[in-house]
Design an enzyme around this catalytic site. Structure first.
Site, PDB file in Angstrom:
ATOM      1  N   ASN A   1      27.177  46.652  41.709  1.00  0.00           N
ATOM      2  CA  ASN A   1      28.030  47.807  41.119  1.00  0.00           C
ATOM      3  C   ASN A   1      29.175  47.621  40.218  1.00  0.00           C
ATOM      4  OD1 ASN A   1      28.739  46.937  43.433  1.00  0.00           O
ATOM      5  ND2 ASN A   1      30.182  48.310  43.866  1.00  0.00           N
TER       6      ASN A   1
ATOM      7  N   SER B   1      31.600  36.443  42.397  1.00  0.00           N
ATOM      8  CA  SER B   1      30.864  37.681  43.010  1.00  0.00           C
ATOM      9  C   SER B   1      30.991  39.066  41.443  1.00  0.00           C
ATOM     10  CB  SER B   1      31.212  37.974  44.396  1.00  0.00           C
ATOM     11  OG  SER B   1      32.258  38.375  44.550  1.00  0.00           O
TER      12      SER B   1
ATOM     13  N   GLN C   1      29.534  41.997  36.260  1.00  0.00           N
ATOM     14  CA  GLN C   1      30.507  43.203  36.568  1.00  0.00           C
ATOM     15  C   GLN C   1      31.154  42.292  34.551  1.00  0.00           C
ATOM     16  OE1 GLN C   1      32.383  43.853  39.626  1.00  0.00           O
ATOM     17  NE2 GLN C   1      34.040  43.131  39.138  1.00  0.00           N
TER      18      GLN C   1
END
Length: 390
Positions: A19, A365, A369
């Site tokens: 996400n 992580s 994105q």
């Protein structure tokens, strides 16, 4: 490779929640994330992306500047109490916001990336690289080809590859569960709902556009362990019909806790939601698809993206032999003519020469994105180097 088995823990990409959720307030990461947001929101990638209403809870108050992205995402607003109750000894919630971001279907997206690169003439070859000397030459159509530029996007490999050996690189062990729950249409990022400082656990729920949901998770810095299994995970009959791999051994107590907490905050995960608010969450009603363990490539001080000129042979060079293959396992490490790339190193007069390297690793992580923004910077460095060479 995306077309291979997804059971390897050597890379974290297939297991990511993926996400778009910035956690740092600094450049160049924020610039990379903004570029990537615009790319993922484009029509070209819309098939892999879903709009994702998100609620974020933190145990401490955060200054408004932390949410630098509030004008990028949609429907951003601060939530007022009352908040959901935290679990265990977690501090009371201090910050709560909601907004609409995106999530990425990683399995389909990775496959598309490989296919698109192949269409554009990129050739994929396999090899074990132990040193930058191993990529001085690469397989070409008519034998070995001298390398013009090396882009070192080796992730955790940057810690051990001779000529790089970046001591700041470290793993961030992540453990998640992939479940089937097409009714879940919202994301929970709940560091304010549960934090276990001992196991580095928190709570998050990230759905994908195909009805699968990633339930997590852990953020264990410096933990290389992918085979933690004090007792078999399947000893818990409440977890029904999962897929697992001999190379993947999640901590069963952590897995059980993740599912219990997720179901408490998101009853839609269950195929049979509880009829009473007082009923303990029954994780046997969750359809578990697989258990995931992956090592995110972290780096102290942040990602490294820069160019470097490395002189070969390396002064501290060790004897390594890199072999390549365009064939998938189990036939690795040979060229079409069966010869090693560096098989003739000992017999040739090895001239010292500069190897142009662009390093791009250590994003932790935030791989998806930040990916398109990092790629844009790598592209600029490649053009700079080629311009210098003219």
């Amino acid at each position: 490779m995306p077309s291979d088995s997804m059971d390897s823990t050597g890379w974290a990409s297939p297991w990511a929640g993926a996400n778009w959720f910035p956690s740092l307030n600094r450049d160049p990461e924020n610039r990379w994330e903004k570029i990537s947001w615009e790319k993922f929101k484009s029509n070209e990638l819309s098939q892999f992306v879903m709009d994702l209403p998100t609620k974020y809870y933190r145990p401490s108050s955060l200054p408004e500047k932390v949410f630098w992205f509030k004008d990028i995402v949609h429907d951003f607003k601060v939530l007022e109490p009352p908040y959901p109750l935290p679990i265990g000894k977690t501090e009371p919630i201090g910050t709560a916001v909601e907004f609409t971001t995106i999530s990425i279907n990683t399995a389909e997206y990775l496959q598309w990336l490989q296919e698109e690169l192949t269409k554009r003439g990129v050739k994929f070859v396999r090899g074990h690289v132990g040193s930058l000397e191993d990529v001085e030459y690469v397989p070409g159509t008519n034998g070995k080809v001298l390398t013009d530029i090396v882009v070192n996007a080796s992730g955790l490999g940057a810690k051990s590859i001779l000529g790089v050996q970046d001591e700041a690189v470290h793993p961030i062990r992540g453990q998640t569960v992939l479940v089937r729950a097409p009714l879940v249409k919202w994301c929970l990022m709940g560091t304010g709902l549960y934090v276990n400082k001992e196991t580095k656990e928190t709570t998050y729920i990230i759905p994908r556009n195909n009805g699968d949901v990633v339930v997590g998770g852990t953020f264990q810095e410096g933990n290389w362990d992918v085979r933690y299994a004090p007792r078999p995970l399947l000893a818990y009959p409440l977890i029904a019909n999962p897929t697992s791999s001999g190379a993947i051994s999640p901590d069963p107590e952590v897995t059980r806790g993740m599912l219990m907490r997720a179901l408490q905050y998101c009853p839609e995960l269950s195929s049979a939601p509880p009829t009473s608010d007082n009923k303990e969450p029954d994780i046997s009603t969750i359809k578990v698809l697989r258990y995931n363990v992956g090592l995110r490539p972290g780096r102290r001080g942040g990602a490294r993206l820069e160019k470097e000129i490395v002189t070969l042979p390396l002064e501290t060079s060790k004897t390594t032999t890199c072999t390549w293959s365009s064939m998938p396992p189990p036939i690795p490490n040979v060229l079409e003519n069966g010869q090693s790339i560096n098989a003739d190193n000992a017999s040739r007069n090895y001239q010292r020469r500069p190897l142009k390297v662009i390093h791009a690793y250590g994003i932790g992580s935030a791989g998806y994105q930040a990916s398109w923004g990092m790629a844009e910077d790598v592209d600029k460095l490649v053009k700079e180097i080629l311009g210098e060479a003219v």
